[in-house]
Design a protein around this motif. Structure first.
Motif, PDB file in Angstrom:
ATOM      1  N   GLU A  80      -5.456  -2.854 -10.165  1.00 24.65           N
ATOM      2  CA  GLU A  80      -5.167  -3.665  -8.974  1.00 24.65           C
ATOM      3  C   GLU A  80      -5.749  -5.067  -9.085  1.00 24.65           C
ATOM      4  O   GLU A  80      -5.054  -6.067  -8.885  1.00 24.65           O
ATOM      5  CB  GLU A  80      -5.716  -2.966  -7.727  1.00 24.65           C
ATOM      6  CG  GLU A  80      -5.524  -3.783  -6.458  1.00 24.65           C
ATOM      7  CD  GLU A  80      -6.132  -3.124  -5.227  1.00 24.65           C
ATOM      8  OE1 GLU A  80      -5.964  -3.686  -4.127  1.00 24.65           O
ATOM      9  OE2 GLU A  80      -6.778  -2.064  -5.362  1.00 24.65           O
ATOM     10  N   GLU A 121       2.063  -1.457   3.106  1.00 20.90           N
ATOM     11  CA  GLU A 121       1.186  -0.394   3.619  1.00 20.90           C
ATOM     12  C   GLU A 121       0.120  -0.975   4.545  1.00 20.90           C
ATOM     13  O   GLU A 121      -0.400  -2.063   4.317  1.00 20.90           O
ATOM     14  CB  GLU A 121       0.567   0.398   2.464  1.00 20.90           C
ATOM     15  CG  GLU A 121      -0.335  -0.401   1.551  1.00 20.90           C
ATOM     16  CD  GLU A 121      -1.799  -0.194   1.880  1.00 20.90           C
ATOM     17  OE1 GLU A 121      -2.080   0.431   2.915  1.00 20.90           O
ATOM     18  OE2 GLU A 121      -2.635  -0.687   1.121  1.00 20.90           O
ATOM     19  N   GLY A 123      -2.791   0.669   5.654  1.00 22.31           N
ATOM     20  CA  GLY A 123      -4.011   1.458   5.641  1.00 22.31           C
ATOM     21  C   GLY A 123      -3.746   2.925   5.406  1.00 22.31           C
ATOM     22  O   GLY A 123      -4.661   3.664   5.011  1.00 22.31           O
ATOM     23  N   ARG A 126      -4.332   3.813   1.752  1.00 21.90           N
ATOM     24  CA  ARG A 126      -5.753   3.879   1.407  1.00 21.90           C
ATOM     25  C   ARG A 126      -6.362   5.199   1.873  1.00 21.90           C
ATOM     26  O   ARG A 126      -7.217   5.777   1.206  1.00 21.90           O
ATOM     27  CB  ARG A 126      -6.493   2.701   2.039  1.00 21.90           C
ATOM     28  CG  ARG A 126      -6.101   1.343   1.471  1.00 21.90           C
ATOM     29  CD  ARG A 126      -6.678   1.143   0.098  1.00 21.90           C
ATOM     30  NE  ARG A 126      -6.092  -0.032  -0.571  1.00 21.90           N
ATOM     31  CZ  ARG A 126      -6.333  -0.372  -1.819  1.00 21.90           C
ATOM     32  NH1 ARG A 126      -7.142   0.374  -2.555  1.00 21.90           N
ATOM     33  NH2 ARG A 126      -5.769  -1.421  -2.358  1.00 21.90           N
ATOM     34  N   SER A 127      -5.908   5.686   3.014  1.00 21.41           N
ATOM     35  CA  SER A 127      -6.414   6.967   3.522  1.00 21.41           C
ATOM     36  C   SER A 127      -6.010   8.103   2.593  1.00 21.41           C
ATOM     37  O   SER A 127      -6.812   9.002   2.288  1.00 21.41           O
ATOM     38  CB  SER A 127      -5.875   7.232   4.926  1.00 21.41           C
ATOM     39  OG  SER A 127      -6.351   6.258   5.832  1.00 21.41           O
ATOM     40  N   LEU A 129      -5.347   7.822  -0.558  1.00 19.58           N
ATOM     41  CA  LEU A 129      -6.103   7.653  -1.800  1.00 19.58           C
ATOM     42  C   LEU A 129      -7.501   8.246  -1.659  1.00 19.58           C
ATOM     43  O   LEU A 129      -7.987   8.955  -2.551  1.00 19.58           O
ATOM     44  CB  LEU A 129      -6.180   6.173  -2.154  1.00 19.58           C
ATOM     45  CG  LEU A 129      -6.974   5.798  -3.410  1.00 19.58           C
ATOM     46  CD1 LEU A 129      -6.421   6.493  -4.641  1.00 19.58           C
ATOM     47  CD2 LEU A 129      -6.955   4.276  -3.606  1.00 19.58           C
ATOM     48  N   GLN A 130      -8.150   7.983  -0.524  1.00 18.11           N
ATOM     49  CA  GLN A 130      -9.486   8.531  -0.300  1.00 18.11           C
ATOM     50  C   GLN A 130      -9.462  10.060  -0.244  1.00 18.11           C
ATOM     51  O   GLN A 130     -10.380  10.729  -0.733  1.00 18.11           O
ATOM     52  CB  GLN A 130     -10.082   7.968   0.993  1.00 18.11           C
ATOM     53  CG  GLN A 130     -10.463   6.492   0.898  1.00 18.11           C
ATOM     54  CD  GLN A 130     -11.425   6.214  -0.246  1.00 18.11           C
ATOM     55  OE1 GLN A 130     -12.420   6.912  -0.430  1.00 18.11           O
ATOM     56  NE2 GLN A 130     -11.118   5.183  -1.032  1.00 18.11           N
ATOM     57  N   TYR A 139      -9.928   8.272 -10.487  1.00 19.53           N
ATOM     58  CA  TYR A 139      -9.196   7.242  -9.739  1.00 19.53           C
ATOM     59  C   TYR A 139      -7.735   7.128 -10.185  1.00 19.53           C
ATOM     60  O   TYR A 139      -6.841   7.088  -9.341  1.00 19.53           O
ATOM     61  CB  TYR A 139      -9.906   5.887  -9.855  1.00 19.53           C
ATOM     62  CG  TYR A 139      -9.293   4.838  -8.942  1.00 19.53           C
ATOM     63  CD1 TYR A 139      -9.756   4.673  -7.646  1.00 19.53           C
ATOM     64  CD2 TYR A 139      -8.243   4.039  -9.377  1.00 19.53           C
ATOM     65  CE1 TYR A 139      -9.196   3.731  -6.796  1.00 19.53           C
ATOM     66  CE2 TYR A 139      -7.669   3.095  -8.537  1.00 19.53           C
ATOM     67  CZ  TYR A 139      -8.146   2.946  -7.247  1.00 19.53           C
ATOM     68  OH  TYR A 139      -7.572   2.014  -6.411  1.00 19.53           O
ATOM     69  N   TYR A 143      -4.813   7.870  -7.601  1.00 22.82           N
ATOM     70  CA  TYR A 143      -3.885   6.797  -7.228  1.00 22.82           C
ATOM     71  C   TYR A 143      -2.432   7.248  -7.399  1.00 22.82           C
ATOM     72  O   TYR A 143      -1.597   7.053  -6.514  1.00 22.82           O
ATOM     73  CB  TYR A 143      -4.146   5.544  -8.077  1.00 22.82           C
ATOM     74  CG  TYR A 143      -3.379   4.328  -7.585  1.00 22.82           C
ATOM     75  CD1 TYR A 143      -3.963   3.463  -6.670  1.00 22.82           C
ATOM     76  CD2 TYR A 143      -2.084   4.065  -8.014  1.00 22.82           C
ATOM     77  CE1 TYR A 143      -3.269   2.350  -6.204  1.00 22.82           C
ATOM     78  CE2 TYR A 143      -1.379   2.965  -7.555  1.00 22.82           C
ATOM     79  CZ  TYR A 143      -1.985   2.118  -6.644  1.00 22.82           C
ATOM     80  OH  TYR A 143      -1.281   1.033  -6.180  1.00 22.82           O
ATOM     81  N   ARG A 343     -14.671  -7.160  -2.175  1.00 22.93           N
ATOM     82  CA  ARG A 343     -13.232  -7.324  -1.958  1.00 22.93           C
ATOM     83  C   ARG A 343     -12.869  -8.731  -1.488  1.00 22.93           C
ATOM     84  O   ARG A 343     -11.895  -9.320  -1.955  1.00 22.93           O
ATOM     85  CB  ARG A 343     -12.742  -6.281  -0.945  1.00 22.93           C
ATOM     86  CG  ARG A 343     -11.228  -6.275  -0.782  1.00 22.93           C
ATOM     87  CD  ARG A 343     -10.731  -5.138   0.096  1.00 22.93           C
ATOM     88  NE  ARG A 343      -9.282  -5.127   0.169  1.00 22.93           N
ATOM     89  CZ  ARG A 343      -8.481  -4.559  -0.709  1.00 22.93           C
ATOM     90  NH1 ARG A 343      -9.012  -3.932  -1.752  1.00 22.93           N
ATOM     91  NH2 ARG A 343      -7.170  -4.608  -0.591  1.00 22.93           N
TER      92      ARG A 343
END
Length: 424
Positions: A80, A121, A123, A126-127, A129-130, A139, A143, A343
């Motif tokens: 990324e 997207e 969020g 990302r949820s 992914l977590q 990872y 992903y 970030r």
């Protein structure tokens, strides 16, 4: 003058890279090429086999017209941020019309559709992914699984199979497309199929094409301490003559080829001298990894001929891939903090366009860039107005020189005195 951009490492530059270069010019209908190239340390958290100036010379002798350095802040990141930093630099030049990358499938449409979906997207991705990470997946695997769940089909449409998200080039390509969209860049994306060898294919199965991974394996097949003329000769069928010539010169000057083991002394010095709370402040040291590192140091074998390799073996788990661990060790070696590579800092992008070399046609491009660039175009390190990112590269260059066979204080400040390489 139509110009194509490429994003490269050239570790080292081989015949497959020449194919990609020529195919990129053809696909874009371009007369010139701007290459964004990683500096002394690379995306998988490894040192380059030879320094950035030697690899710039390889690129220029192949035919690249301008070589720009991808700052170490981005060069040693997951896909990324690696892609974001490199694409932002190409976009900032104002002279690049197209970006061409290699891919396993050589097809752009499925990746572009998936990038369009992920770009929007809010969020939810990302949820997902977590969630995948919490199940213990690495990872890259997490992903890929999150992308499939988020898209419903992994990006396939009209009966097409989804893109092969486990393939490194596919993931990089996806992130190049995401970066172009997020930056609203006018650069047109293109892809060409990889030829013969896979991205990290360790075995050689073709007479003149081998991956950089396979070539590095050849270089160090007799041990990392002293890869000599025989090892360099072994890669000759798979690299252009100028790559071999440059590699032989660098070897003769004591500047390579290098691997992680050449940095064992400085690395273990950092690991042993920093307490856990200091390690915890460094980038990539997450989820209690500092404790695992300290515990591993106490279990190191006394007779390890390759101590960095031995440490990686002790640290590796299903969750912590070799690449993740190498990046962690690299950030410890270089002293990169969580704060400096947060970030928000990374989103801001590189602060300047650092030119490592150019051809006669590249000189014309640089004149245009002086008028079109969104960032300062730097040909002398001392001229940088905002030295933050550049300072990290200069320090990385000094640390890299510690891997050379001879300690040379002149190399510690080489970034300040080395002008861009001019190929006439």
């Amino acid at each position: 003058m139509k110009t194509v951009g490429i994003i490269v490492e050239y570790n080292p530059l081989h015949n497959g890279h020449v194919h990609h270069f020529n195919a990129s010019l053809q696909a874009a209908g371009a007369e010139a090429c701007v290459a964004v190239m990683s500096g002394h340390f690379l995306q998988r958290g490894e040192p380059a086999v030879v320094n950035k100036w030697a690899r710039t010379e390889m690129a220029l002798r192949m035919g690249a017209d301008v070589v720009i350095e991808l700052p170490v802040a981005y060069a040693c990141q997951p896909a990324e941020w690696f892609a974001y930093g490199a694409v932002k630099l190409l976009d900032a030049t104002g002279v690049v019309d197209a970006l061409c990358f290699g891919s396993e499938e050589g097809t752009l449409a499925p990746l572009d559709r998936l990038a369009g979906l992920l770009c929007r997207e809010d969020g939810a991705f990302r949820s997902l992914l977590q969630e995948e990470l919490k199940q213990g997946a690495s990872y890259p695997a997490a992903y890929a699984a999150a992308v499939r769940r988020f898209s419903g089909s992994g990006g396939g449409a009209n009966g097409e199979p989804p893109p092969p998200l486990e393939q490194p080039n596919t993931i990089l390509g996806l992130h190049y497309l995401l970066a172009l969209k997020r930056l609203q860049s006018p650069i047109a994306p293109l892809t060409v199929v990889r030829r013969e060898a896979g991205f990290h294919q360790a075995d050689i199965t073709a007479p003149s094409i081998a991956s950089a991974t396979a070539l590095r394996k050849l270089l160090f097949r007799t041990g990392w301490q002293a890869p000599g003329a025989d090892a360099l000769g072994a890669i000759a069928p798979y690299v252009p003559p100028y790559t071999l010539e440059i590699m032989q010169r660098e070897h003769g000057e004591g500047r390579g080829p290098l691997c992680w083991e050449h940095f064992a002394g400085p690395l273990f010095g950092q690991l042993l001298s920093r307490p856990e709370e200091e390690l915890r402040q460094l980038h990539e040291v997450t989820e209690g990894l500092e404790n695992r590192i300290k515990a591993a140091l106490g279990r190191m074998p006394a007779d390890a001929s390759s101590p960095v390799e031995a440490l990686l073996d002790l640290l590796k788990t299903k969750r912590y891939t070799r690449t993740k661990l190498q990046r962690t060790l690299l950030r410890i070696l270089l002293g990169h903090t969580q704060q400096s590579l947060g970030r928000e800092s990374l989103l801001a992008g590189p602060a300047c366009i650092r030119v490592l070399g150019f051809s006669p046609r590249g000189r014309t491009l640089l004149k245009r860039m002086r008028q079109t660039a969104k960032l300062p175009v730097i040909t002398r390190a001392a001229a940088a107005e905002d030295p933050a990112w550049l300072g990290m590269d200069i320090r990385a260059g000094a640390v890299y020189s510690l891997g050379y066979r001879r300690l040379d204080p002149g190399e510690w400040q080489r970034d300040y005195r080395e002008p861009p390489l001019r190929l006439d």
